[in-house]
Design an enzyme around this catalytic site. Structure first.
Site, PDB file in Angstrom:
ATOM      1  N   TYR A 108       0.862  -1.189   0.000  1.00 23.86           N
ATOM      2  CA  TYR A 108       0.000   0.000   0.000  1.00 23.86           C
ATOM      3  C   TYR A 108       0.894   1.233   0.000  1.00 23.86           C
ATOM      4  O   TYR A 108       1.898   1.249  -0.693  1.00 23.86           O
ATOM      5  CB  TYR A 108      -0.982  -0.055   1.184  1.00 23.86           C
ATOM      6  CG  TYR A 108      -2.219   0.775   0.872  1.00 23.86           C
ATOM      7  CD1 TYR A 108      -3.041   0.437  -0.202  1.00 23.86           C
ATOM      8  CD2 TYR A 108      -2.544   1.902   1.606  1.00 23.86           C
ATOM      9  CE1 TYR A 108      -4.146   1.207  -0.534  1.00 23.86           C
ATOM     10  CE2 TYR A 108      -3.647   2.675   1.294  1.00 23.86           C
ATOM     11  CZ  TYR A 108      -4.439   2.322   0.229  1.00 23.86           C
ATOM     12  OH  TYR A 108      -5.522   3.090  -0.094  1.00 23.86           O
ATOM     13  N   ARG A 113      -8.856  10.834  -7.976  1.00 25.66           N
ATOM     14  CA  ARG A 113      -7.934  11.535  -7.068  1.00 25.66           C
ATOM     15  C   ARG A 113      -7.164  10.499  -6.271  1.00 25.66           C
ATOM     16  O   ARG A 113      -7.469  10.202  -5.125  1.00 25.66           O
ATOM     17  CB  ARG A 113      -8.695  12.466  -6.115  1.00 25.66           C
ATOM     18  CG  ARG A 113      -7.783  13.439  -5.373  1.00 25.66           C
ATOM     19  CD  ARG A 113      -8.412  13.931  -4.107  1.00 25.66           C
ATOM     20  NE  ARG A 113      -8.656  12.835  -3.167  1.00 25.66           N
ATOM     21  CZ  ARG A 113      -9.252  12.992  -1.978  1.00 25.66           C
ATOM     22  NH1 ARG A 113      -9.682  14.170  -1.610  1.00 25.66           N
ATOM     23  NH2 ARG A 113      -9.422  11.946  -1.174  1.00 25.66           N
ATOM     24  N   LYS A 147      -6.199  -1.865  -0.621  1.00 26.91           N
ATOM     25  CA  LYS A 147      -7.035  -1.612   0.553  1.00 26.91           C
ATOM     26  C   LYS A 147      -7.672  -2.903   1.046  1.00 26.91           C
ATOM     27  O   LYS A 147      -7.718  -3.185   2.249  1.00 26.91           O
ATOM     28  CB  LYS A 147      -8.123  -0.610   0.173  1.00 26.91           C
ATOM     29  CG  LYS A 147      -8.615   0.230   1.324  1.00 26.91           C
ATOM     30  CD  LYS A 147      -7.734   1.446   1.485  1.00 26.91           C
ATOM     31  CE  LYS A 147      -8.226   2.374   2.540  1.00 26.91           C
ATOM     32  NZ  LYS A 147      -7.469   3.631   2.590  1.00 26.91           N
ATOM     33  N   GLU A 189     -13.546   5.330  -2.202  1.00 24.66           N
ATOM     34  CA  GLU A 189     -12.131   5.648  -2.038  1.00 24.66           C
ATOM     35  C   GLU A 189     -11.650   6.507  -3.207  1.00 24.66           C
ATOM     36  O   GLU A 189     -11.920   6.211  -4.377  1.00 24.66           O
ATOM     37  CB  GLU A 189     -11.305   4.357  -1.996  1.00 24.66           C
ATOM     38  CG  GLU A 189      -9.842   4.555  -1.668  1.00 24.66           C
ATOM     39  CD  GLU A 189      -9.591   4.750  -0.191  1.00 24.66           C
ATOM     40  OE1 GLU A 189      -8.512   5.248   0.157  1.00 24.66           O
ATOM     41  OE2 GLU A 189     -10.460   4.392   0.617  1.00 24.66           O
ATOM     42  N   ASP A 190     -10.952   7.595  -2.882  1.00 23.09           N
ATOM     43  CA  ASP A 190     -10.245   8.415  -3.873  1.00 23.09           C
ATOM     44  C   ASP A 190     -11.132   8.966  -4.977  1.00 23.09           C
ATOM     45  O   ASP A 190     -10.746   9.006  -6.153  1.00 23.09           O
ATOM     46  CB  ASP A 190      -9.072   7.624  -4.462  1.00 23.09           C
ATOM     47  CG  ASP A 190      -7.914   7.525  -3.471  1.00 23.09           C
ATOM     48  OD1 ASP A 190      -7.828   8.388  -2.586  1.00 23.09           O
ATOM     49  OD2 ASP A 190      -7.110   6.595  -3.570  1.00 23.09           O
ATOM     50  N   ASP A 243     -13.587   6.275   3.178  1.00 26.13           N
ATOM     51  CA  ASP A 243     -12.397   6.200   4.024  1.00 26.13           C
ATOM     52  C   ASP A 243     -11.574   7.476   3.967  1.00 26.13           C
ATOM     53  O   ASP A 243     -10.960   7.860   4.967  1.00 26.13           O
ATOM     54  CB  ASP A 243     -11.542   4.994   3.635  1.00 26.13           C
ATOM     55  CG  ASP A 243     -10.381   4.796   4.583  1.00 26.13           C
ATOM     56  OD1 ASP A 243     -10.620   4.728   5.801  1.00 26.13           O
ATOM     57  OD2 ASP A 243      -9.231   4.735   4.123  1.00 26.13           O
ATOM     58  N   ASP A 244     -11.541   8.145   2.812  1.00 24.77           N
ATOM     59  CA  ASP A 244     -10.759   9.381   2.705  1.00 24.77           C
ATOM     60  C   ASP A 244     -11.252  10.432   3.687  1.00 24.77           C
ATOM     61  O   ASP A 244     -10.463  11.151   4.299  1.00 24.77           O
ATOM     62  CB  ASP A 244     -10.844   9.949   1.281  1.00 24.77           C
ATOM     63  CG  ASP A 244     -10.249   9.024   0.256  1.00 24.77           C
ATOM     64  OD1 ASP A 244      -9.124   8.551   0.487  1.00 24.77           O
ATOM     65  OD2 ASP A 244     -10.900   8.752  -0.761  1.00 24.77           O
ATOM     66  N   ASN A 290       0.214  12.077   1.852  1.00 26.65           N
ATOM     67  CA  ASN A 290       0.845  10.907   1.231  1.00 26.65           C
ATOM     68  C   ASN A 290       1.103  11.199  -0.241  1.00 26.65           C
ATOM     69  O   ASN A 290       0.406  12.013  -0.840  1.00 26.65           O
ATOM     70  CB  ASN A 290      -0.077   9.679   1.352  1.00 26.65           C
ATOM     71  CG  ASN A 290      -0.120   9.110   2.749  1.00 26.65           C
ATOM     72  OD1 ASN A 290       0.907   8.934   3.375  1.00 26.65           O
ATOM     73  ND2 ASN A 290      -1.313   8.831   3.249  1.00 26.65           N
TER      74      ASN A 290
END
Length: 596
Positions: free
Chosen positions: A109, A161, A179, A250-251, A271-272, A415
């Site tokens: 990850y 993203r 993930k 996610e993203d 989760d973001d 990150n």
């Protein structure tokens, strides 16, 4: 309410009929060729002769894997090797990961997954999830039938993203894959119960259009309205195919519309926004305890006012309110800085909707653009970075924070590592070893002042596995904000006495499965308090009983060989008409399988 409109989503009945003579199996779900299997198990699985004859111990297998991994000279080569291992021997992969979680997580990850996503179309070798394109609209339910397993949890991205890397289109598949590997490693969700899901909704990244190896659609990103209609169909199709499925977003470039639209109708979370917020709150609670400053006296500057930063701040607002502040008092603890400077209500530009809540109206007409000047103006106790601007917390900034605070709270959360606002070494050096530090990316320990100091890492893997498992086991009809906050609060209590004594903000990542049990329990209890749980039998369990219940339902890759041996023994006993009680030990029954 807008979310009620999705009842009209177009879901077609499955029309796909796979030929029974051509079974399609995903290699990523098979542990049948594990060299730890005994001859009897190999005969039962019909893999006898398809692997070398030696029956290997886990220790021998791990030695070979680690030796091969050491031969790889770059992180991306190590990532590719581990991907291949997961595809060919899934139980061995998770045994290796569970025993080397701290060393291997950065390879499967963050930060390595960032490079893997950038190069996804270049290094692609095998299917690892499901791709759904906008041109598939109207047929999503039919396409879902191609997935051969029952699914309990799916991670979904549109690739718009990815980390701090921007719009990567279908190259974003590395995120759901990685993930879900962590869901399995950290919370014991069975690999076959996970679905990595990449949405191909176009891309505005012109470099991808021009890349001859790019594997996605070479069309512009669809409009928000088109994406909403597509997601309406997807959410309905997923839930019809797998009732009770937990869906993690996610993203997505703008995560808020989907979260607001679906959070009360489906078992889903982002989760973001929520996971990041929860893990930071978990570490933040411990940082406040170590700082010696009462919660009501803290002030926070956030560099970066995107969705992740706002999501973190809103959950810290919740913490401040639990500490006795009103919502307005808690909200005013935050000063946000974006590319145009301090976020204020009188700045003159149109603020994105998610920024309005934290826009300052007490800036005395000052439009402050310099972070250093803002620190002098606010005198913060907390400095958080979600800007993806590497090195933004420079020597001057860190020394200002150290001059203002005995124990400054420094959280550079961007990150990957190259985007982190400062390193652990810089934070310690320029605050004379006094910083309470947590980062988004991993940094090594260091010696300072005669002590070995270990950095905290606000890694979402501390909370999202427990959120997902808690929702699955409680059969929650939705993931409430109380369940998210419970994951943070539970995380803050998951440190052992030595970790507390050493001043750590987060538990040792090597204890992640036990940490996940604690987080999962907190999430289940919150689901029960909110009345969204359907597994009502769990309500009567004590906390210790609930912990045992959680552990018993976690996939353990070390037990898979024994599970198959037991299955063979039971079949032998049934076939011979003799119960296991009269047939001796289970292993004797397994040996008999060789004669079947």
């Amino acid at each position: 309410m807008a979310s009620l409109e999705i009842a009209h989503a177009n879901v077609k009945q499955a029309q796909h009929h796979a030929s029974p003579s051509v079974p399609r199996l995903l290699s990523t779900t098979s542990g049948d060729f594990d060299t730890a299997n005994t001859p009897e198990v190999r005969k039962y699985l019909r893999t006898y002769g398809l692997t070398p004859p030696a029956v290997e111990s886990f220790e021998v297998q791990a030695k070979r894997c680690l030796n091969l991994l050491a031969l790889k000279t770059t992180p991306i080569e190590k990532y590719q090797y581990l991907t291949h291992l997961r595809a060919t021997n899934v139980h061995l992969f998770y045994r290796l990961l569970s025993e080397n979680i701290k060393e291997l997580t950065p390879l499967i990850y963050t930060p390595t997954v960032g490079e893997a996503c950038v190069r996804w179309s270049e290094i692609y070798t095998q299917p690892e999830g499901l791709y759904l394109s906008y041109t598939d609209k109207g047929n999503l339910h039919t396409i879902l039938q191609n997935w051969p397993h029952n699914v309990e949890i799916s991670v979904v991205t549109d690739g718009s993203r990815i980390l701090g890397l921007g719009d990567l289109g279908v190259n974003g598949m590395g995120i759901p894959v990685g993930k879900l590997a962590l869901y399995t490693a950290c919370a014991g969700i069975r690999p076959t119960s996970t679905l990595p899901l990449q949405l191909d909704l176009g891309t505005n990244n012109k470099a991808l259009w021009e890349d001859p190896l790019y594997m996605g659609s070479r069309v512009p990103k669809i409009s928000p309205e088109e994406e909403r209609d597509f997601l309406d169909e997807l959410m309905a199709a997923l839930t019809e195919k797998w009732p009770g499925i937990v869906i993690q977003f996610e993203d997505f470039k703008n995560p808020f519309p989907a979260l607001e639209r679906y959070r009360d109708m489906y078992t889903c979370f982002n989760d973001d926004v929520q996971g990041t917020g929860a893990v930071i709150v978990g570490g933040f609670i411990n940082a406040v305890r170590h700082s010696g400053v009462p919660a009501k006296d803290h002030r926070a500057i956030f560099l970066g006012a995107g969705s992740a930063g706002v999501g973190v701040a809103k959950q810290i607002v919740e913490y401040f309110m639990k500490e006795g502040l009103t919502e307005d008092e808690a909200r005013k603890k935050f000063w946000f800085v974006d590319s145009n400077g301090l976020v204020t209500s009188d700045r003159g530009d149109k603020l994105a909707d998610h920024k309005v809540y934290f826009a300052r109206d007490d800036n005395e007409g000052k439009q402050i653009q310099s972070l250093a000047r803002l620190i002098d103006f606010v005198k913060p106790t907390i400095l958080m970075g979600l800007s993806t601007i590497g090195g933004a917390f420079n020597r001057d900034i860190l020394q200002r924070m150290a001059a203002l605070n005995d124990r400054p709270i420094i959280f550079p959360l961007s990150n990957p590592s190259s985007k982190s606002e400062c390193t652990f070494e810089e934070a310690i050096k320029y605050t004379e070893g006094r910083a309470l530090f947590a980062s988004g990316s991993p940094f090594p320990s260091l010696d300072f002042g005669g002590k070995n100091l270990t950095p905290g890492q606000g890694n979402n893997m501390y909370v999202f596995p427990g959120i997902g498992l808690g929702a699955i086991l409680s059969k929650a009809v939705s993931v409430t904000q109380d369940m998210i906050y419970a994951s943070a609060e539970s995380l803050s209590t998951a440190l052992n006495p030595q970790e507390v004594a050493d001043g750590w903000l987060y538990p040792d990542i090597r204890r992640i499965r036990e940490v996940s049990v604690t987080v999962t329990r907190g999430v289940i209890r919150a689901a029960q308090d909110n009345g969204v749980d359907r597994e009502i039998a769990l309500r009567g369990l004590t906390d210790d009983q609930l912990d045992d219940y959680i552990r018993d339902r976690m996939y353990n890759p070390f037990n898979e060989r024994e599970n198959v041996e037991d299955e063979v023994a039971q079949l032998v006993a049934t076939a011979s008409g003799i119960s296991q009680e009269t047939n001796g030990h289970a292993t004797n029954g397994v040996r008999a399988a060789a004669h079947l």
